[in-house]
Write a protein that holds these residues in place. Sequence first.
Motif, mmCIF file in Angstrom:
data_model
loop_
_atom_site.group_PDB
_atom_site.id
_atom_site.type_symbol
_atom_site.label_atom_id
_atom_site.label_comp_id
_atom_site.label_asym_id
_atom_site.label_seq_id
_atom_site.Cartn_x
_atom_site.Cartn_y
_atom_site.Cartn_z
ATOM 1 N N MET A 134 0.660 -1.242 -0.150
ATOM 2 C CA MET A 134 0.093 0.059 -0.090
ATOM 3 C C MET A 134 0.959 1.308 -0.002
ATOM 4 N N THR A 135 2.065 1.208 0.656
ATOM 5 C CA THR A 135 2.918 2.404 0.638
ATOM 6 C C THR A 135 3.549 2.571 -0.744
ATOM 7 N N THR A 136 3.699 1.701 -1.427
ATOM 8 C CA THR A 136 4.335 1.944 -2.799
ATOM 9 C C THR A 136 3.396 2.407 -3.574
ATOM 10 N N PHE A 137 2.001 2.128 -3.287
ATOM 11 C CA PHE A 137 1.104 2.478 -4.237
ATOM 12 C C PHE A 137 0.701 3.894 -4.132
ATOM 13 N N LEU A 138 0.745 4.470 -2.679
ATOM 14 C CA LEU A 138 0.560 5.663 -2.367
ATOM 15 C C LEU A 138 1.611 6.631 -3.048
ATOM 16 N N THR A 139 2.589 5.949 -2.704
ATOM 17 C CA THR A 139 4.003 6.981 -3.196
ATOM 18 C C THR A 139 4.022 7.236 -4.912
ATOM 19 N N TYR A 140 3.528 6.148 -5.358
ATOM 20 C CA TYR A 140 3.363 6.242 -6.840
ATOM 21 C C TYR A 140 2.252 6.947 -7.406
ATOM 22 N N THR A 141 1.232 7.171 -6.569
ATOM 23 C CA THR A 141 0.053 7.782 -6.971
ATOM 24 C C THR A 141 0.554 9.338 -6.787
ATOM 25 N N ILE A 142 0.983 9.668 -5.649
ATOM 26 C CA ILE A 142 1.733 11.129 -5.324
ATOM 27 C C ILE A 142 2.349 11.656 -6.339
ATOM 28 N N LEU A 143 3.272 10.799 -6.601
ATOM 29 C CA LEU A 143 4.555 10.982 -7.658
ATOM 30 C C LEU A 143 3.624 11.311 -9.141
ATOM 31 N N GLY A 144 3.012 10.507 -9.330
ATOM 32 C CA GLY A 144 2.179 10.736 -10.624
ATOM 33 C C GLY A 144 1.355 11.863 -10.781
ATOM 34 N N LEU A 145 0.685 12.373 -9.767
ATOM 35 C CA LEU A 145 0.070 13.475 -9.778
ATOM 36 C C LEU A 145 0.962 14.620 -9.934
ATOM 37 N N VAL A 146 2.072 14.799 -9.040
ATOM 38 C CA VAL A 146 3.008 15.826 -8.951
ATOM 39 C C VAL A 146 3.473 16.017 -10.459
ATOM 40 N N LEU A 147 3.947 14.726 -11.071
ATOM 41 C CA LEU A 147 4.437 14.648 -12.458
ATOM 42 C C LEU A 147 3.265 15.342 -13.537
ATOM 43 N N GLY A 148 2.175 14.792 -13.342
ATOM 44 C CA GLY A 148 1.191 15.403 -14.229
ATOM 45 C C GLY A 148 0.693 16.753 -13.817
ATOM 46 N N SER A 149 0.826 17.230 -13.077
ATOM 47 C CA SER A 149 0.524 18.549 -12.567
ATOM 48 C C SER A 149 1.755 19.446 -13.370
ATOM 49 N N VAL A 150 3.017 19.036 -13.347
ATOM 50 C CA VAL A 150 4.094 19.495 -14.005
ATOM 51 C C VAL A 150 4.012 19.899 -15.675
ATOM 52 N N TYR A 151 3.538 18.581 -16.130
ATOM 53 C CA TYR A 151 3.306 18.617 -17.371
ATOM 54 C C TYR A 151 1.960 19.415 -17.898
ATOM 55 N N SER A 152 1.048 19.583 -17.182
ATOM 56 C CA SER A 152 -0.199 20.384 -17.337
ATOM 57 C C SER A 152 0.252 21.877 -17.012
ATOM 58 N N ILE A 153 1.378 22.194 -16.527
ATOM 59 C CA ILE A 153 1.760 23.624 -16.455
ATOM 60 C C ILE A 153 2.577 24.033 -17.507
ATOM 61 N N ALA A 154 3.433 22.969 -17.805
ATOM 62 C CA ALA A 154 4.229 23.331 -19.252
ATOM 63 C C ALA A 154 3.568 23.360 -20.519
ATOM 64 N N ALA A 155 2.400 22.315 -20.592
ATOM 65 C CA ALA A 155 1.553 22.415 -21.676
ATOM 66 C C ALA A 155 0.725 23.868 -21.644
ATOM 67 N N SER A 156 0.386 24.262 -20.570
ATOM 68 C CA SER A 156 -0.554 25.725 -20.525
ATOM 69 C C SER A 156 0.409 26.719 -20.973
ATOM 70 N N GLY A 157 1.671 26.818 -20.601
ATOM 71 C CA GLY A 157 2.509 27.827 -21.092
ATOM 72 C C GLY A 157 2.659 27.710 -22.540
ATOM 73 N N LEU A 158 2.933 26.751 -23.160
ATOM 74 C CA LEU A 158 2.979 26.327 -24.510
ATOM 75 C C LEU A 158 1.706 26.851 -25.156
ATOM 76 N N VAL A 159 0.689 26.343 -24.905
ATOM 77 C CA VAL A 159 -0.689 26.942 -25.569
ATOM 78 C C VAL A 159 -0.794 28.338 -25.197
ATOM 79 N N LEU A 160 -0.660 29.098 -24.265
ATOM 80 C CA LEU A 160 -0.828 30.240 -24.075
ATOM 81 C C LEU A 160 0.213 31.245 -24.756
ATOM 82 N N THR A 161 1.290 30.693 -25.316
ATOM 83 C CA THR A 161 2.351 31.268 -25.814
ATOM 84 C C THR A 161 1.728 31.224 -27.493
ATOM 85 N N TYR A 162 1.364 29.962 -27.741
ATOM 86 C CA TYR A 162 1.061 29.935 -29.302
ATOM 87 C C TYR A 162 -0.259 30.524 -29.621
ATOM 88 N N ASN A 163 -1.188 30.584 -28.728
ATOM 89 C CA ASN A 163 -2.497 31.309 -28.924
ATOM 90 C C ASN A 163 -2.479 32.783 -28.800
#
Length: 98
Positions: free
Chosen positions: A1-30
């Motif tokens: 269970m500890t491994t699952f929770l760790t990877y879930t949190i890491l996945g959410l953080v990495l997904g957030s970083v990807y979404s911020i980077a994508a938002s910056g690219l979209v904002l610049t392009y638009n």
Amino acid sequence: MTTFLTYTILGLVLGSVYSIAASGLVLTYNTSGIFNFAHGAQAMFGTFLYWHCTERWGWPVWLALIVVVGVAAPRWAPPCTPPSCGACAAPPTSRRSS
């Protein structure tokens, strides 16, 4: 269970970083019509400066964070100039004929 929770949190953080980077690219392009990849270079510069302040110079974390985000990021950000193609101009209003 500890491994699952760790990877879930890491996945959410990495997904957030990807979404911020994508938002910056979209904002610049638009807004400018130019697909700009400079976000990665600016993020690397800020990361390296933060590391240098904390590891090499021994500054406290809070001071290095304030210097990087509050002083260095606005100082060395690229200038925001509208493109010459007129992409920033307001679109013409459409009139319906009656």
